[in-house]
Design a protein around this motif. Structure first.
Motif, PDB file in Angstrom:
ATOM      1  N   PRO A  24      13.536 -22.945 -33.944  1.00  0.00           N
ATOM      2  CA  PRO A  24      12.984 -22.357 -35.161  1.00  0.00           C
ATOM      3  C   PRO A  24      13.464 -23.011 -36.440  1.00  0.00           C
ATOM      4  N   ASN A  25      14.485 -23.826 -36.388  1.00  0.00           N
ATOM      5  CA  ASN A  25      14.924 -24.499 -37.609  1.00  0.00           C
ATOM      6  C   ASN A  25      14.161 -25.802 -37.845  1.00  0.00           C
ATOM      7  N   LEU A  31       6.620 -27.392 -35.238  1.00  0.00           N
ATOM      8  CA  LEU A  31       6.266 -26.272 -34.361  1.00  0.00           C
ATOM      9  C   LEU A  31       4.779 -26.275 -34.056  1.00  0.00           C
ATOM     10  N   VAL A  32       3.977 -26.583 -35.055  1.00  0.00           N
ATOM     11  CA  VAL A  32       2.529 -26.667 -34.856  1.00  0.00           C
ATOM     12  C   VAL A  32       2.206 -27.790 -33.875  1.00  0.00           C
ATOM     13  N   ALA A  33       2.901 -28.897 -33.997  1.00  0.00           N
ATOM     14  CA  ALA A  33       2.690 -30.023 -33.092  1.00  0.00           C
ATOM     15  C   ALA A  33       3.019 -29.624 -31.660  1.00  0.00           C
ATOM     16  N   LYS A  34       4.067 -28.811 -31.465  1.00  0.00           N
ATOM     17  CA  LYS A  34       4.401 -28.326 -30.132  1.00  0.00           C
ATOM     18  C   LYS A  34       3.244 -27.514 -29.567  1.00  0.00           C
ATOM     19  N   LEU A  35       2.687 -26.618 -30.396  1.00  0.00           N
ATOM     20  CA  LEU A  35       1.580 -25.794 -29.932  1.00  0.00           C
ATOM     21  C   LEU A  35       0.358 -26.660 -29.596  1.00  0.00           C
ATOM     22  N   ARG A  36       0.162 -27.710 -30.371  1.00  0.00           N
ATOM     23  CA  ARG A  36      -0.953 -28.608 -30.072  1.00  0.00           C
ATOM     24  C   ARG A  36      -0.758 -29.266 -28.710  1.00  0.00           C
ATOM     25  N   ALA A  95      13.271 -13.311 -46.437  1.00  0.00           N
ATOM     26  CA  ALA A  95      12.050 -13.787 -47.094  1.00  0.00           C
ATOM     27  C   ALA A  95      11.693 -15.193 -46.628  1.00  0.00           C
ATOM     28  N   GLN A  96      12.691 -16.039 -46.463  1.00  0.00           N
ATOM     29  CA  GLN A  96      12.427 -17.403 -46.016  1.00  0.00           C
ATOM     30  C   GLN A  96      11.926 -17.422 -44.572  1.00  0.00           C
ATOM     31  N   ARG A  97      12.495 -16.549 -43.741  1.00  0.00           N
ATOM     32  CA  ARG A  97      12.027 -16.478 -42.347  1.00  0.00           C
ATOM     33  C   ARG A  97      10.584 -15.985 -42.304  1.00  0.00           C
ATOM     34  N   ALA A  98      10.299 -14.976 -43.093  1.00  0.00           N
ATOM     35  CA  ALA A  98       8.932 -14.447 -43.137  1.00  0.00           C
ATOM     36  C   ALA A  98       7.952 -15.508 -43.634  1.00  0.00           C
ATOM     37  N   SER A  99       8.373 -16.293 -44.618  1.00  0.00           N
ATOM     38  CA  SER A  99       7.519 -17.347 -45.160  1.00  0.00           C
ATOM     39  C   SER A  99       7.219 -18.403 -44.106  1.00  0.00           C
ATOM     40  N   ARG A 100       8.212 -18.773 -43.329  1.00  0.00           N
ATOM     41  CA  ARG A 100       8.011 -19.796 -42.308  1.00  0.00           C
ATOM     42  C   ARG A 100       7.089 -19.278 -41.196  1.00  0.00           C
ATOM     43  N   MET A 101       7.236 -18.003 -40.845  1.00  0.00           N
ATOM     44  CA  MET A 101       6.354 -17.431 -39.827  1.00  0.00           C
ATOM     45  C   MET A 101       4.912 -17.403 -40.319  1.00  0.00           C
ATOM     46  N   ARG A 102       4.725 -17.075 -41.606  1.00  0.00           N
ATOM     47  CA  ARG A 102       3.375 -17.057 -42.178  1.00  0.00           C
ATOM     48  C   ARG A 102       2.779 -18.457 -42.216  1.00  0.00           C
ATOM     49  N   ARG A 103       3.581 -19.423 -42.572  1.00  0.00           N
ATOM     50  CA  ARG A 103       3.081 -20.800 -42.619  1.00  0.00           C
ATOM     51  C   ARG A 103       2.702 -21.290 -41.229  1.00  0.00           C
ATOM     52  N   LEU A 104       3.521 -20.921 -40.237  1.00  0.00           N
ATOM     53  CA  LEU A 104       3.196 -21.275 -38.858  1.00  0.00           C
ATOM     54  C   LEU A 104       1.887 -20.601 -38.447  1.00  0.00           C
ATOM     55  N   GLU A 137      12.733 -12.493 -34.955  1.00  0.00           N
ATOM     56  CA  GLU A 137      13.929 -12.989 -35.657  1.00  0.00           C
ATOM     57  C   GLU A 137      15.153 -12.569 -34.855  1.00  0.00           C
ATOM     58  N   LEU A 138      16.116 -13.433 -34.755  1.00  0.00           N
ATOM     59  CA  LEU A 138      17.350 -13.090 -34.051  1.00  0.00           C
ATOM     60  C   LEU A 138      18.005 -11.886 -34.710  1.00  0.00           C
ATOM     61  N   GLU A 139      17.936 -11.853 -36.038  1.00  0.00           N
ATOM     62  CA  GLU A 139      18.530 -10.735 -36.785  1.00  0.00           C
ATOM     63  C   GLU A 139      17.817  -9.413 -36.462  1.00  0.00           C
ATOM     64  N   ARG A 140      16.526  -9.467 -36.260  1.00  0.00           N
ATOM     65  CA  ARG A 140      15.754  -8.264 -35.937  1.00  0.00           C
ATOM     66  C   ARG A 140      16.112  -7.767 -34.523  1.00  0.00           C
ATOM     67  N   ILE A 141      16.290  -8.703 -33.601  1.00  0.00           N
ATOM     68  CA  ILE A 141      16.646  -8.339 -32.232  1.00  0.00           C
ATOM     69  C   ILE A 141      18.024  -7.678 -32.188  1.00  0.00           C
ATOM     70  N   THR A 142      18.977  -8.261 -32.877  1.00  0.00           N
ATOM     71  CA  THR A 142      20.341  -7.720 -32.835  1.00  0.00           C
ATOM     72  C   THR A 142      20.443  -6.389 -33.561  1.00  0.00           C
ATOM     73  N   ALA A 143      19.550  -6.131 -34.513  1.00  0.00           N
ATOM     74  CA  ALA A 143      19.593  -4.872 -35.260  1.00  0.00           C
ATOM     75  C   ALA A 143      18.919  -3.732 -34.512  1.00  0.00           C
ATOM     76  N   ASP A 144      18.065  -4.046 -33.570  1.00  0.00           N
ATOM     77  CA  ASP A 144      17.337  -2.997 -32.845  1.00  0.00           C
ATOM     78  C   ASP A 144      18.190  -2.495 -31.685  1.00  0.00           C
ATOM     79  N   PRO A 145      18.325  -1.162 -31.522  1.00  0.00           N
ATOM     80  CA  PRO A 145      19.142  -0.624 -30.419  1.00  0.00           C
ATOM     81  C   PRO A 145      18.658  -1.105 -29.043  1.00  0.00           C
TER      82      PRO A 145
END
Length: 274
Positions: A24-25, A31-36, A95-104, A137-145
């Motif tokens: 993801p970094n 990432l788009v090229a990988k999907l292609r 915000a930066q993670r969300a932006s990258r997901m939107r761009r992808l 997001e890794l942060e979202r996974i770790t925050a969810d019980p």
């Protein structure tokens, strides 16, 4: 993390699973090229596969995958589309993670979005030739019980965060298409029936619409007399004609009898005078 990564295997040039093959970094373009590459690989024919039959099978949805190389290597997913791909983002700000997901999402839409099924009143999407892509997001996974088993996944093309199974499901896909197709077929039949009913003849005598049998009969006999009458009125008409004919015969016979009686009376009078 509790994720069933077997469900998320993705195939590229390196034949990597999604958890090991997605970085993801990397720049979004990478990432788009990988999907292609994944999409291209999924389209490869299996050895000795019949290209003409594969082309015809594309119209049958999931049937096409039996002709593809990937289906000989990976088990069927049980869903439309190819084997899913997962991207887990981490680092930087939310915000930066969300932006990258939107761009992808914007850049890779042609690989995951699917195509609308044919039909003006059909809204279902054909995902059979698409690569299902889920992000988190890794942060979202770790925050969810519940960790990765919780509603921490977003399917590209959707807004809501869901569990992995929910994100990989296609409620607007083939199941929806089958329902909409049946509804569309039923509406078409209703429209055709209404149009046909609007053309049904009306009896000029009683104003009643023709029964199917009478309508079919007059359609197939264009020179048929009294085409404007329904069956009951036609029967009444024939009965009336018979009655009038009988009355006319009776009247003619009465006149003949009267004439015969008058002639007989005249002859008797002449005889008496002699």
């Amino acid at each position: 993390m509790g994720v069933n990564w077997a469900e998320l295997k993705a195939v590229g040039g390196e034949r990597q699973t999604a958890d090991k093959g997605c970085f993801p970094n990397e720049p979004v373009d990478d990432l788009v090229a990988k999907l292609r590459r994944y999409s291209d690989w999924f389209g490869l024919l299996a050895p000795k596969a019949d290209a003409d039959r594969e082309k015809a099978a594309r119209r049958q949805g999931v049937a096409v995958h039996g002709f593809r190389l990937w289906s000989r290597i990976y088990p069927a997913t049980g869903r439309e589309g190819y084997v899913p791909v997962a991207f887990v983002f981490t680092g930087r700000t939310k915000a930066q993670r969300a932006s990258r997901m939107r761009r992808l999402e914007q850049a890779a839409r042609s690989y995951f979005a699917g195509t609308k099924y044919p039909g003006g009143d059909i809204t279902a999407v054909d995902y059979h030739q698409g690569v299902p892509v889920v992000v988190t997001e890794l942060e979202r996974i770790t925050a969810d019980p519940a960790g990765a088993a919780g509603p921490v996944w977003r399917r590209l093309g959707r807004e809501e965060w869901q569990t992995l199974s929910e994100a990989l499901d296609n409620p607007d896909g083939e199941r929806s298409y089958r329902v909409q197709e049946e509804q569309s077929r039923r509406r078409q039949m209703e429209r055709e029936a209404a149009e046909r009913e609007a053309q049904r003849p009306v009896c000029t005598r009683c104003g009643t619409k023709f029964a199917d049998e009478r309508w079919l009969w007059v359609r197939h006999h264009p020179r048929l007399p009294h085409r404007d009458l329904c069956d009951p009125c036609l029967d009444e008409h024939h009965e009336q004609v018979r009655a009038e004919k009988a009355a006319r015969i009776q009247a003619e016979e009465a006149v003949a009898r009267e004439a015969a009686a008058a002639e007989a009376k005249k002859n008797r009078s002449l005889f008496r005078r002699r």
